[in-house]
Structure formats: C-alpha cells, structure tokens
Scaffold this motif. Structure first.
Motif, PDB file in Angstrom:
ATOM      1  N   THR A  94      -7.230 -24.651  39.041  1.00  0.00           N
ATOM      2  CA  THR A  94      -8.555 -25.176  38.712  1.00  0.00           C
ATOM      3  C   THR A  94      -9.325 -25.448  39.993  1.00  0.00           C
ATOM      4  N   SER A  95     -10.646 -25.492  39.879  1.00  0.00           N
ATOM      5  CA  SER A  95     -11.474 -25.773  41.047  1.00  0.00           C
ATOM      6  C   SER A  95     -11.709 -27.262  41.236  1.00  0.00           C
ATOM      7  N   THR A  96     -11.213 -28.061  40.296  1.00  0.00           N
ATOM      8  CA  THR A  96     -11.472 -29.504  40.347  1.00  0.00           C
ATOM      9  C   THR A  96     -10.564 -30.178  41.355  1.00  0.00           C
ATOM     10  N   GLU A  97     -11.155 -30.978  42.223  1.00  0.00           N
ATOM     11  CA  GLU A  97     -10.416 -31.773  43.184  1.00  0.00           C
ATOM     12  C   GLU A  97     -10.767 -33.240  42.996  1.00  0.00           C
ATOM     13  N   VAL A  98      -9.824 -34.099  43.319  1.00  0.00           N
ATOM     14  CA  VAL A  98     -10.083 -35.536  43.368  1.00  0.00           C
ATOM     15  C   VAL A  98     -10.260 -35.919  44.827  1.00  0.00           C
ATOM     16  N   SER A  99     -11.377 -36.539  45.156  1.00  0.00           N
ATOM     17  CA  SER A  99     -11.638 -36.965  46.529  1.00  0.00           C
ATOM     18  C   SER A  99     -11.569 -38.489  46.612  1.00  0.00           C
ATOM     19  N   PHE A 100     -10.883 -38.970  47.644  1.00  0.00           N
ATOM     20  CA  PHE A 100     -10.743 -40.425  47.791  1.00  0.00           C
ATOM     21  C   PHE A 100     -10.481 -40.769  49.247  1.00  0.00           C
ATOM     22  N   THR A 101     -10.555 -42.056  49.560  1.00  0.00           N
ATOM     23  CA  THR A 101     -10.210 -42.577  50.879  1.00  0.00           C
ATOM     24  C   THR A 101      -8.899 -43.334  50.749  1.00  0.00           C
ATOM     25  N   SER A 106      -8.123 -46.681  48.817  1.00  0.00           N
ATOM     26  CA  SER A 106      -9.095 -47.771  48.915  1.00  0.00           C
ATOM     27  C   SER A 106     -10.415 -47.465  48.208  1.00  0.00           C
ATOM     28  N   ALA A 107     -10.721 -46.198  47.989  1.00  0.00           N
ATOM     29  CA  ALA A 107     -11.979 -45.839  47.323  1.00  0.00           C
ATOM     30  C   ALA A 107     -11.859 -44.456  46.704  1.00  0.00           C
ATOM     31  N   ILE A 108     -12.364 -44.329  45.475  1.00  0.00           N
ATOM     32  CA  ILE A 108     -12.433 -43.027  44.809  1.00  0.00           C
ATOM     33  C   ILE A 108     -13.842 -42.465  45.001  1.00  0.00           C
ATOM     34  N   ILE A 109     -13.924 -41.264  45.583  1.00  0.00           N
ATOM     35  CA  ILE A 109     -15.223 -40.629  45.789  1.00  0.00           C
ATOM     36  C   ILE A 109     -15.627 -39.821  44.551  1.00  0.00           C
ATOM     37  N   SER A 110     -14.686 -39.059  43.985  1.00  0.00           N
ATOM     38  CA  SER A 110     -14.964 -38.308  42.763  1.00  0.00           C
ATOM     39  C   SER A 110     -13.659 -37.974  42.075  1.00  0.00           C
ATOM     40  N   GLY A 111     -13.691 -37.902  40.749  1.00  0.00           N
ATOM     41  CA  GLY A 111     -12.533 -37.481  39.982  1.00  0.00           C
ATOM     42  C   GLY A 111     -11.563 -38.606  39.696  1.00  0.00           C
ATOM     43  N   THR A 112     -10.461 -38.239  39.060  1.00  0.00           N
ATOM     44  CA  THR A 112      -9.405 -39.182  38.694  1.00  0.00           C
ATOM     45  C   THR A 112      -8.067 -38.614  39.124  1.00  0.00           C
ATOM     46  N   ILE A 113      -7.255 -39.442  39.786  1.00  0.00           N
ATOM     47  CA  ILE A 113      -5.946 -39.009  40.255  1.00  0.00           C
ATOM     48  C   ILE A 113      -5.020 -38.806  39.058  1.00  0.00           C
ATOM     49  N   VAL A 114      -4.248 -37.716  39.096  1.00  0.00           N
ATOM     50  CA  VAL A 114      -3.292 -37.399  38.043  1.00  0.00           C
ATOM     51  C   VAL A 114      -1.924 -37.226  38.681  1.00  0.00           C
ATOM     52  N   GLN A 117      -8.528 -42.447  55.877  1.00  0.00           N
ATOM     53  CA  GLN A 117      -9.443 -41.316  56.004  1.00  0.00           C
ATOM     54  C   GLN A 117      -9.614 -40.626  54.654  1.00  0.00           C
ATOM     55  N   ALA A 118     -10.559 -39.666  54.623  1.00  0.00           N
ATOM     56  CA  ALA A 118     -10.813 -38.928  53.397  1.00  0.00           C
ATOM     57  C   ALA A 118      -9.626 -38.030  53.074  1.00  0.00           C
TER      58      ALA A 118
END
Length: 842
Positions: free
Chosen positions: A370-377, A391-399, A442-443
């Motif tokens: 899939t092209s979907t990524e979860v981005s976070f710090t 510490s922070a979710i930028i986009s998406g949900t961790i699975v 970091q990201a």
C-alpha cells in the motif's frame, strides 16, 4: 502568338471546369508556393522496425535526461519510440491468479487423408478450439471451423511445412491451448502474459500471447509447441491482462440486443461481441513534466515514469523479511511500480501487481503493498533499546506488524517491526520494536513491508508499463474512472478530464469536466484546501475533443464550441459558449496554426481566431460528396508549419481506411487535395521533420527527400496537377497550338538522377465535350504529352531543360496537365507559354 499561362493559385472544384477558367481543377501530391504549383516533399521511414496495430495518436516530448521520445497509441498497443525502436509500455488492466487453467488438445486421426484433403476427422475434438493449428507428423495444418470431431477449411502445409498424406491413427496435436479464467472481462485479440506455469500436455505456457475469445470465461492462445497429450493443468499461474484492444474502423451497432447477453448496455446492438466496443481505438496522451499521462478513450488514465524508463529495469531482490530491492534506476520514496520476470518471482511478490517503494537509498528500497504510511515523531531511549517512544503523530495510525524506518546519514534505517507492548495503541505512547538502537527524537515512518520466501529464478525487473493514476501514492480515491479525452493546462498545471464519471459514480457522463488539484495527479475531490473541481457543459450530448491555446482550452461538443479558462479560486475553471450549431468530424479533427484553430466539421470547415467562422473552402463540395461519414472518427488534422499548411485526412466514400487528404494553406489562402494513406500526423518542433504513421505500421519523416521510402524500397511519388479550361476570347473559335515553352525548375531533385516531368495539353471541342481523342491533330494522344527533362544528370542543372516542345493541338478549350513519376524528381512550375493562333469556328 506566344501566350503566357498564368493560372490562379489553389485548386477549386466548387464549380465547373469552364467556370473556373484560368485556375486549377485537379491535384495530387502538389502544393502551392508563391502562387505556383510544386511537387510535395518525400518521406522516409525512421527505421526498419514496426509496431502492432494502427496508430491514431502521436505525442513528442523530451525528458530531463535529454531523451527525445515519441508516444505512439495504436489499436492494440501503446509504445514509446526512441532512436527508431518501439518499446511496448501498454498498461496492465487486470491481474489474476489461476489454478490449472490450461487445457491442451490431442487426439488421433479417424480416417486417412491425402495431401489435398480439406477436412479431417479426429477421434475426439473436445479440447480443440473452433479454429486453430494442428500438427500431424511434420506437417502443420490450419483449420477454420470445427463441427464435433471434424475439422474443416484446412490450410495444408501451413507455416512453410510440406503437405502430406496421413493415415488413420496418426497423432494430432493442437498448438492452441484453451485457457479458463472465471474473472472474465477479456475481449478478442487482447494481449495476456502468463508467469509461473508448469508444463501441461507437453506445452509450457510462458510470456505474452494474443487471445482468441471463446466464451465469457474461456479463450484460446496459439503456442509454438504442439500438444503431446490431452490434459488440464499448469499449476498456480499468474496472469496479467493488458488494456483491451480496439478497432481500427468504426463498426455500427445494429439490431436490438445484438451480441452476447450482458456484454454491453441493455438493449444496444453490437455487431462485434468479441471487441471491447464498436468505436475506433484512440489514445489520449500528454506529458506531465518528463513523465507521460496516457489512456484509451473511454478508459482510465495511466502514468509512465521516466525514472523507470521504457525498457525492463533489471533488479536484484533478497529473499528476506523484509525484501530489499536494488536497482540501477534512481527512484523516490513511495514510487508505484510493477515487476516482471523471465522466470519466477520469490513468494510474496506477484507480476503485474502494483507495489510501492520504501526508501533505503537512491537505488535500494523496501516494498509495501500500500502507499499509506504512518508519520510520527519518536525516539529509542538507551543503547540498543527496543522501546520506541512516540511523542507526536503527524498522519495515520500505527498498526502492529508495521516496520519503522528513519533517516540517518542520507539513508533510511530500519528499527524492525512494531508491536503493541507498551502504552501505545496506534497513537502517542510506547511500543516495542524488534531492532532497537539509540535514536534521538526525530521524524519516523511506519508501514507494512513485503516479506519474501521460497526461491526465485530468471531475470527480475521493474516493468516499464504505465501505472493507473488511481494507484499512484497519495491518490484520494476519486481519480476519474473513465475519460473521453484529457489535457494538462500548461500554465496552471491542472489535469483536466473531459467526458468522465462524477464523484462517487461509476457512470460516464459525456458532458462532465473534472480537474485535479493544482500541481497534483492524485487529488481530485474538491475541498476548501485545494482547487479540484468539476463543471458540466449544457449544449450538446457529448464532449468530442479539446485543444489548448494560449490563454484558454477550446472544447468541442457534438453541437457547440466552448472556451474553458482558469479563473482561480473559488470557481477555479469557468466555461463560455463560443458558438452553437457547430460540428466537428472527430476527436482528432482540429489543429492549431499561428494562433488560429482550424477544424473539419461534418459538412464544412471552420476556424477560430477569437470568433468562430466558417472557413472559405474551394473544395467543400468535392470533399463532402466523397467521404465515408461512418468513419468520421478516423478524420485527423495537423499542421505542416514549414509550408504554412493545415492537412486534413479522411476516408473516401467507399473506403474504411484513410486514403485522401485536403490541404489549406493559410498564408496564401488556397486549397489543394490528393490521395495518401496515413493514420496520424504530428508536426513537432522537437524533431527535424513532421512525423506521420502509416498502414505499414511504422513512422515516417515527411518533407524528407523527394521520394517514397515508406517501406525501405525507394519508389517514385506520382504527382499531378490539371488546370481548369482556358480558351481564346469567349471560346467561339478554335485555337491551334503548335509549340509549348516550359518554365519550371528542378530545384531540390536528387543528384545522380535525371529529373523529368510530363507536360500535356488536353483539347476539347467545347466545354462539355470531353477531351479530344486522339488529342493530337493528325497524330496520337501521346503526341500531346511531352516529357520535360533536365539537361544534365550530375550535377543537375536545375534551370536548364529542353526549352521548347513541338505539338499539334486544336480545340476551343484546353487544359494543361503536369505529371511526374520518376525517382529523384522535384519540380516547381513557373509561367509556361504556348504558341497558338486562331483556327476558325469549326
């Protein structure tokens, strides 16, 4: 008395030959320059290579690497040409996994046949398709029909084998394999590729084949090996279907419900149930930067990535968790791609399926389905810690099970898979990772990566075939499913689809226009944060085509013409009706030259230079009295800017293929016509010559040389032009002509040849009598036609030739004909003179 023949430029057939006195009436492969006729330039094939299908679409662009590419859309394939080679980049329409899909045909002869027999009977014809090729002994035999166990319409000694007698009991093996695929959706002549098949009946099916439709779930393919037994098998087979093929000519739909039940709209007849549709196949294409957007009319849009290229890009791939792919191509993160193989991909990967890169380095990457990524710090605390603190979710949900990667010194490193063992439950919190290290905050990103196992064989490669726009990373789920045409606005960078489905609908609306967000291929749903949108035109029943000009996009429906202009938010794009009750012959029937748009309608020609006008045409009656209206979709227009011309190609009344053209010279405001078989034309500033596609399945450079080199064998171009009638005074007296003094130049002729043309005077008793026979007084018709030949062969003295011709012609009216049909000849006529005197009234 010497009389100079100064005839009006252009060919005019709107009236009689006599009314058009002192003009030109017939032409073929002749143009006008500064008011006088000359032979058109020659053409030369760009290489000895050919492509499959009839080409209807050409587009030229240059990549950032300096590759000068040509997109070629044919009835069965899509190619990219470079350096005279044609590379197949036809997109994959669908892929499937089949189990034991192949059935082979094998039997024995029931009776002896002679070398001349036209039918034969086998013990069992169950696994033989309705037509195909068989092997008996060393003889190949093609058959055209089957009735139970009898094969008829035999073509003996097929494929240059030797016809022979065969006795009862001889083995009969079929080269045709029947394929069962309950997925369906295929049509006659579609192309399909098989991978991973095991042998069945002595045949191993592998690679690309063109299928022959049998039923909604079965088709046959022709292999290069005859079956040695009747069997069903093949094991687990991966199959990839290319975009369905189309027709080269329009096939009218007739009869209520004609065709297989359910193969088309309810109650609509179809004379060819085996084809995708009855219209001709036309590809739309335009570059997006160095990349290409393309797709068949009525189908989806696809994306060709210049970074991947137009040939298979060989890769190496590990059998590991996760799989690591290394390639020579430089790809960015989240690039959509598909794989092909000459053997077998490792377990976990399937040919033709779209995957997405997860960047490790410029040439090394993981794969995701899939092209979907979860981005976070996040950070790992402590040396070698397996605890990840988000510490922070930028986009998406961790699975759980995703792989975590982060950038370090220019490359992406992996922290392994993530599991829910701490306070995290998809968002901020702590998690366990399988390969911990010390990482400052970091990201990071997390995605489900592809694991591979088993073995692999053959050569693995990234396929150059296009990816559906809807499958690109970031696609919002509202990419148009269909389009009748599309374009990219040059200045504002929108993709606009014309004749498409509405948001959330699967029904094609032929009057709907939709556009993407600015600078985006993937965002199509309107929102306050983007400029995506749509509008529907109201005049007409369908959008036929578009053409982009300096500050607007001109849009034709089947009854009107609109101007589409960028207005900016919140409206974004707005339409303005330019004219109603205006027609256009087909999707390729318009061209733009010097800022003016010209097009061929269904009953006349038009131009648009700020206002829509009927284009004055001296050949309108001639063209539209001999045109095949059913084949209007084949009509195409293009420019030849070097000669200030717009060319229109069309099918004559009794032809289903392009065989005629008409030219408008917009600088001199004159017309000429002729015969020529072409299927597409592109006048591009990126190549040295205008390009045209031929029925020889190749591309030729036009205005190249003076001869026809379409097939590699030099042939002379027969060029001819005939004047209207002229006379002395009002034509009440006969004129006697005894001498002609030519005035012409052979400039441009080929060195080492003897350029020549024939000048002929055609006398008439009166304007309606027809040409005299014999044409020469006291002689033969050939005495009225004299060759004009250059004095020297090499080097050619361009302006020195036999300066006078003695003839004997008598008539009230006369016409002049110029003809050339000799290799190496180029000519331009000047002002010839004739020596004549009055010769009575009878």
């Amino acid at each position: 008395m010497l009389t100079k023949l100064l005839l009006k430029p252009g060919v005019n057939r709107e009236n009689t030959r006599y009314t058009n006195e002192n003009g030109w009436y017939e032409s073929d492969k002749v143009r006008f320059r500064q008011g006088t006729p000359e032979k058109i330039g020659g053409w030369q094939r760009i290489s000895a290579n050919t492509f499959l299908g009839v080409c209807r679409s050409l587009w030229n662009w240059v990549t950032l690497a300096g590759q000068n590419l040509l997109g070629i859309g044919t009835t069965v394939k899509f190619y990219i040409e470079n350096g005279g080679s044609y590379y197949d980049v036809t997109p994959i329409r669908a892929e499937d996994t089949l189990t034991n899909p192949f059935t082979t045909g094998y039997s024995t002869l029931s009776a002896t046949i002679t070398a001349a027999s036209t039918s034969l009977t086998v013990a069992s014809g169950t696994n033989f398709p309705p037509n195909g090729v068989i092997l008996i002994g060393t003889e190949q035999i093609a058959y055209t029909s089957k009735s139970t166990n009898t094969l008829s319409g035999l073509i003996r000694g097929y494929n240059s084998t030797t016809a022979a007698a065969h006795t009862s009991g001889d083995a009969v093996g079929s080269y045709n394999v029947i394929v069962t695929d309950t997925y369906g959706g295929f049509f006659n002549n579609d192309y399909v590729t098989f991978y991973n098949a095991s042998a069945v009946g002595g045949i191993t099916v592998s690679g690309e084949y063109q299928l022959t439709y049998l039923t909604t779930t079965t088709y046959s393919i022709l292999t290069t090996t005859a079956a040695t037994s009747s069997a069903t098998g093949g094991g687990t087979v991966y199959v990839a279907y290319q975009v369905t093929t189309g027709s080269a000519t329009y096939v009218p739909q007739v009869g209520w419900g004609a065709g297989n039940w359910g193969t088309g709209p309810w109650g609509i007849g179809n004379t060819d149930v085996l084809s995708a549709n009855s219209g001709i196949r036309i590809w739309n294409q335009i570059n997006w930067g160095e990349n290409l957007i393309y797709g068949p009319r009525g189908g989806p849009m696809y994306y060709w990535n210049a970074a991947i290229g137009y040939t298979n890009s060989t890769v190496t791939m590990t059998i590991a968790s996760p799989c690591v792919v290394t390639t020579g191509a430089t790809l960015t993160d989240n690039t959509a791609l598909t794989f092909t193989t000459t053997g077998a991909l490792p377990t976990g990967l399937v040919p033709g399926v779209t995957y997405y890169t997860r960047y490790i380095s410029a040439t090394t990457f993981y794969l995701s389905a899939t092209s979907t990524e979860v981005s976070f710090t996040a950070a790992c605390s402590g040396s070698g810690s397996n605890t990840l603190t988000v510490s922070a979710i930028i986009s998406g949900t961790i699975v759980s099970g995703m792989t975590v990667t982060y950038l370090f010194s220019g490359s992406y490193l992996s922290l392994g898979t993530i599991t829910f063992t701490g306070s995290g439950s998809g968002g901020v919190g702590t998690y366990s990772v399988s390969a911990g290290v010390t990482v400052v905050s970091q990201a990071m990103s997390s995605s489900t990566l592809i694991n591979t196992s088993g073995t692999q064989s053959g050569i693995q490669a990234i396929s150059p075939r296009g990816i559906a726009l809807s499958a690109l990373a970031g696609a919002d789920g509202y990419t148009p499913l269909y389009q009748n045409t599309f374009t990219v606005s040059d200045t504002s960078r929108f993709v606009l689809a014309f004749g498409t489905n509405d948001y959330g609908s699967t029904v094609l609306d032929p009057m709907l226009i939709r556009w993407s967000d600015q600078e985006s291929l993937t965002i199509w749903y309107p929102a306050s944060t983007n400029q995506a949108g749509s509008l529907r035109l109201s005049h007409g029943s369908k959008i036929v085509t578009t053409l982009q000009s300096r500050q607007e996009i001109v849009v034709w429906t089947d009854s009107s013409i609109y101007s589409l202009q960028y207005l900016g938010p919140p409206v974004v794009w707005g339409s303005q009706l330019l004219a109603d009750n205006v027609s256009i012959a087909g999707p390729n029937a318009a061209a733009m030259a010097s800022g003016v748009t010209y097009w061929m309608g269904v009953d006349k020609f038009y131009k648009y230079d700020g206002r829509v006008q009927t284009l004055r045409c001296d050949l309108r009656q001639y063209v539209y009295s001999d045109i095949n209206e059913q084949q209007f979709d084949q009509v195409f227009a293009s420019t030849n800017e070097g000669f200030n011309e717009v060319w229109f190609f069309y099918c004559s009344e009794n032809s289903n293929t392009i065989d005629k053209y008409v030219i408008y010279n917009y600088f001199e405001d004159v017309w000429q016509y002729g015969t020529m078989a072409r299927t597409a034309w592109l006048d591009t500033g990126l190549r040295n010559y205008p390009l045209a596609a031929t029925y020889s399945y190749n591309i030729v450079n036009h205005e190249y040389g003076v001869d026809n080199n379409e097939t590699g064998t030099t042939q002379a171009i027969e060029a001819t032009i005939t004047s209207a009638q002229f006379d002395i005074g009002d034509g009440d007296k006969f004129a006697f002509v005894w001498r002609m003094l030519p005035d012409l130049t052979f400039r441009g002729s080929t060195d080492g040849t003897t350029p020549a043309l024939t000048m002929q005077l055609l006398p008439l008793l009166n304007s309606g009598s027809g040409y005299n026979d014999p044409k020469s007084v006291g002689g033969t018709s050939s005495d009225a036609a004299q060759a004009v030949t250059a004095t020297q062969t090499y080097p050619i003295d361009l302006d020195t030739y036999n300066g006078q011709i003695y003839i004997r012609i008598r008539g009230r009216q006369m016409a002049m004909r110029i003809t050339s049909n000799q290799i190496g000849t180029q000519w331009q006529l000047g002002s010839p003179r004739i020596d004549l005197r009055p010769d009575g009234r009878r």
